[in-house]
Design an enzyme around this catalytic site. Structure first.
Site, PDB file in Angstrom:
ATOM      1  N   TYR A  71       0.819  -1.214   0.000  1.00 47.92           N
ATOM      2  CA  TYR A  71       0.000   0.000   0.000  1.00 47.92           C
ATOM      3  C   TYR A  71       0.854   1.265   0.000  1.00 47.92           C
ATOM      4  O   TYR A  71       0.352   2.359  -0.247  1.00 47.92           O
ATOM      5  CB  TYR A  71      -0.929   0.043   1.218  1.00 47.92           C
ATOM      6  CG  TYR A  71      -1.888  -1.108   1.358  1.00 47.92           C
ATOM      7  CD1 TYR A  71      -2.049  -2.072   0.357  1.00 47.92           C
ATOM      8  CD2 TYR A  71      -2.651  -1.254   2.518  1.00 47.92           C
ATOM      9  CE1 TYR A  71      -2.924  -3.130   0.510  1.00 47.92           C
ATOM     10  CE2 TYR A  71      -3.529  -2.308   2.676  1.00 47.92           C
ATOM     11  CZ  TYR A  71      -3.661  -3.254   1.672  1.00 47.92           C
ATOM     12  OH  TYR A  71      -4.529  -4.301   1.841  1.00 47.92           O
ATOM     13  N   HIS A  96       0.770 -11.771   1.891  1.00 44.47           N
ATOM     14  CA  HIS A  96      -0.260 -10.995   1.184  1.00 44.47           C
ATOM     15  C   HIS A  96      -0.979 -11.825   0.119  1.00 44.47           C
ATOM     16  O   HIS A  96      -2.198 -11.726  -0.043  1.00 44.47           O
ATOM     17  CB  HIS A  96       0.367  -9.751   0.557  1.00 44.47           C
ATOM     18  CG  HIS A  96      -0.602  -8.645   0.297  1.00 44.47           C
ATOM     19  ND1 HIS A  96      -0.245  -7.322   0.292  1.00 44.47           N
ATOM     20  CD2 HIS A  96      -1.928  -8.654   0.013  1.00 44.47           C
ATOM     21  CE1 HIS A  96      -1.302  -6.572   0.026  1.00 44.47           C
ATOM     22  NE2 HIS A  96      -2.341  -7.363  -0.146  1.00 44.47           N
TER      23      HIS A  96
END
Length: 264
Positions: free
Chosen positions: A41, A99
């Site tokens: 992010y 992730h």
């Protein structure tokens, strides 16, 4: 099992530094106790500033981040996690996820490195994200005492019944990302009807539907105080059996996040 707060603040695509920091500070001061970010992010430092500015002690909130697919070789897991912890300005994260099961992911080697991070204290628990039922089975064979969550896309348009059953079987929390289907739930007639019945927003209905399910946590992304508060108020909404059945009966399967390296 580690208790993960039912509602968290997601920060995916919250890339304006000031806005990201402010949203984290606002959410924590409002009562949120679960903040979710990720290396990919590119906002861990901004999230860290929000954590620092909030009037909440470190031990009173649950913080999660994720290791990206190009950092899943064992030595990179350790180095990148250390960097994440430093960027966040904390001594540890409560939950560090794989992730995606992609890129450099090797179940045995990657999860062994994560377990070593638990033992060294930089992370408290291990999470997996975007894992299929079969991949979750495999991961649980390797790190059964440490994996506490599988973070996946889940909302009324992608109900994930099979995966939720698998998570329950392993006593693993399903953490629902994109719980509002990136805004698509606002236009679903069944959700609109339930929202009108309770005089609340469609967002609150969707979040309440998720959070009333055993073993499910929701992490909607929001940046404005108005949306952060609206989502937070979903904690006070109690749907009745008729409401739940109406939403359960939505027969659609619409995935909002589907990169080329996805495992399904």
């Amino acid at each position: 099992m580690t208790d993960i707060p039912k509602l968290g603040l997601g920060t995916w695509q919250n890339t304006d530094p000031e806005e990201c920091a402010k949203s984290v500070e606002t959410a924590l001061n409002m009562g949120y106790r679960h903040i979710d970010t990720a290396q990919a992010y590119e906002n861990e430092e901004d999230v860290g500033k929000g954590l620092e500015d909030a009037d909440v002690d470190r031990e009173d909130y649950f913080l999660a981040s994720k290791v990206w697919i190009d950092q899943l070789a064992p030595e990179n897991v350790k180095a990148s996690t250390k960097e994440s912890v430093e960027k966040l300005g904390v001594d540890y994260v409560d939950l560090m996820y794989v992730h995606w099961p992609a890129g450099d992911y090797s179940p045995q080697e990657t999860l062994k490195a994560f377990k070593e991070l638990v033992h060294s204290g930089e992370i408290r628990n291990i999470g997996v994200s975007n894992f299929t039922p079969e991949q979750l089975d495999k991961a649980m064979e390797i790190a059964p005492k440490h994996i506490i969550a599988n973070q996946v896309e889940m909302h009324p348009l992608l109900q994930q019944e099979e995966l939720l059953e698998k998570c329950r079987e392993h006593d693993v929390t399903l953490v629902a990302y994109s719980p509002l289907a990136r805004g698509e739930v606002f236009d679903v007639p069944e959700i609109q009807e339930v929202a009108e019945k309770h005089d609340v927003s469609e967002a609150q209905v969707s979040l309440a539907w998720l959070m009333q399910k055993d073993g499910v946590v929701a992490i909607p992304k929001a940046s404005s105080e108005e949306h952060i508060r609206d989502n937070y108020e979903a904690l006070d909404l109690e749907l009745d059996d008729e409401d739940v059945q109406k939403i359960d009966s939505i027969d659609r399967e619409e995935r909002m996040v589907d990169p080329g390296f996805a495992p399904w």
